[in-house]
Design an enzyme around this catalytic site. Structure first.
Site, PDB file in Angstrom:
ATOM      1  N   HIS A 142       0.684  -1.415  -0.048  1.00  0.00           N
ATOM      2  CA  HIS A 142       0.151  -0.143  -0.046  1.00  0.00           C
ATOM      3  C   HIS A 142       0.847   1.285   0.150  1.00  0.00           C
ATOM      4  O   HIS A 142       1.940   1.208  -0.018  1.00  0.00           O
ATOM      5  CB  HIS A 142      -1.047   0.051   1.235  1.00  0.00           C
ATOM      6  CG  HIS A 142      -0.156  -0.192   2.534  1.00  0.00           C
ATOM      7  ND1 HIS A 142       0.594   0.737   3.118  1.00  0.00           N
ATOM      8  CD2 HIS A 142      -0.069  -1.037   3.453  1.00  0.00           C
ATOM      9  CE1 HIS A 142       1.126   0.449   4.166  1.00  0.00           C
ATOM     10  NE2 HIS A 142       0.690  -0.959   4.313  1.00  0.00           N
ATOM     11  N   ASP A 151       3.458  -4.728   3.636  1.00  0.00           N
ATOM     12  CA  ASP A 151       4.812  -5.126   3.290  1.00  0.00           C
ATOM     13  C   ASP A 151       5.186  -6.621   3.558  1.00  0.00           C
ATOM     14  O   ASP A 151       5.938  -7.098   2.718  1.00  0.00           O
ATOM     15  CB  ASP A 151       5.782  -4.174   4.024  1.00  0.00           C
ATOM     16  CG  ASP A 151       5.852  -4.106   5.490  1.00  0.00           C
ATOM     17  OD1 ASP A 151       4.528  -4.742   6.128  1.00  0.00           O
ATOM     18  OD2 ASP A 151       6.638  -3.606   6.191  1.00  0.00           O
TER      19      ASP A 151
END
Length: 394
Positions: free
Chosen positions: A56, A298
């Protein structure tokens, strides 16, 4: 499932639920045929399917701490953990990059039979998915519904975290709980080895450091502040910053994670990626799909990287908008896989990667690719077709 609906866990939100081995045998024998080559202006004409998993965009810190000098609405007016304006711009930019790269391979008009988007059920991931799609599919022709707004609604699929076994992988899993407990013990040992430093962090933050997660969230808080042009507190500068960063890596790269954890955290996604490619290569199935997008945190990229045993090994936390791109090509009636990494949404370059077990190709121009049979054989040990069964403690 569509975002926002709290429904029982269901397999309907995923599409990779068929046996890889059967398809592989089919593809490598009588099912292989020719695709009709199209005039594709930017993407390589051999391209057949793309899977892209990305982190993101930039967010406000996930958490604050008692002595945090940068907290409250004056610094984070929309709240903690939300996508910042910079992150919104960046993810829209990532969508534009994908449009430029795949324009012609992907239709200018959005089609649900061509593109599928799946997101972790975190607001920052869902928002990032919408922004990437906005950059990838600005409305044209009959899809232009408002001349003053170059945007159109495109579905982003998700599932409650308690049902997620593919991206965030928060679905209850006894075996995963067991190996995570063991990993936490190792991480705690690393903290104990740095007792004096950790005690100083506790003193300077006003927060009792009890786990590696506490270290990570303090590091994340400071890193975000630094990225937004705010000065680090004096106690977090110089060698202290380097030490904090080193300890935070234990969490954000899942250092010392046992193989079982990596497989459970990435196996369903690897199964879906492989299944989609094999389905595309199976001419009898006549799949119209061309792109699968996965909007995640992540750690999802880290687990996928390590689950596939991608080389070189990942050594840094993926940046905002970082993306792993897995392409399927058809060259001389053979299917080949190409893996690339985009460092961030602002990086226009793509780095070609390989997985362990995939040697260089025989033809010079194809050296950066891996035969799909070899790729599947090298990855099959990482595949999870039945998450619940894999979660059983034997």
């Amino acid at each position: 499932m569509v975002s926002g609906k709290a429904e029982p866990c269901s397999k309907s939100w995923k599409r990779g639920g068929f046996t890889l081995v059967v398809l592989l045998i089919c593809i490598t024998s009588t099912c292989v045929g020719f695709f009709i080559h199209q005039n594709i202006p930017t993407a390589e004409p051999t391209l057949r399917f793309v899977s892209i998993i990305y982190r993101h965009g930039d967010t406000a810190p996930q958490e604050s701490y008692p002595l945090d000098p940068y907290k409250g609405e004056s610094f984070w007016p929309e709240g903690l953990g939300v996508l910042l304006k910079k992150g919104k711009v960046g993810m829209y930019k990532l969508g534009g990059f994908l449009r430029r790269r795949y324009d012609g391979f992907l239709s200018a008009k959005y089609s649900p039979t061509e593109t599928y988007a799946l997101s972790s059920d975190f607001d920052r991931c869902l928002m990032s998915a919408s922004l990437v799609l906005a950059g990838l599919y600005p409305p044209v022709g009959v899809q232009l519904w408002n001349t003053a707004l170059k945007w159109q609604p495109i579905p982003v699929h998700t599932a409650p975290l308690s049902c997620d076994d593919i991206l965030a992988v928060r679905k209850p899993c006894p075996l995963l709980s067991k190996v995570e407990t063991e990993w936490k013990a190792i991480a705690k040992q690393k903290l104990d080895e740095n007792h004096e430093f950790v005690s100083n962090i506790s003193k300077n933050t006003g927060q009792e450091i009890e786990s590696i997660y506490d270290i990570y969230h303090i590091y994340d808080n400071l890193l975000v502040a630094q990225e937004q042009g705010l000065s680090l507190p004096k106690w977090a500068q110089g060698d202290s910053w380097d030490k904090l960063q080193s300890l935070a890596k234990i969490d954000n790269l899942r250092l010392f994670a046992p193989p079982e954890m990596i497989k459970l955290k990435s196996g369903v996604l690897i199964n879906e990626i492989l299944s989609n490619m094999l389905r595309k290569a199976d001419k009898q199935r006549n799949s119209q799909s061309r792109l699968s997008l996965y909007s995640a945190r992540d750690l999802a990229l880290v687990y996928l990287w390590r689950g596939l045993k991608i080389k070189p090994e990942i050594t840094e936390r993926p940046s905002y908008g970082a993306a792993l791109i897995i392409e399927l090509h058809e060259i001389s009636d053979k299917y080949r896989v190409k893996i690339m990494y985009k460092n961030s949404y602002s990086d226009e370059n793509l780095t070609v990667l390989k997985i362990e077990g995939c040697g260089d190709g025989q033809n010079g121009e194809n050296d950066e690719m891996c035969d799909i049979t070899t790729f599947t054989s090298a990855s099959i040990g990482a595949v999870i077709e039945d998450f619940d069964k894999s979660c059983e403690i034997v």
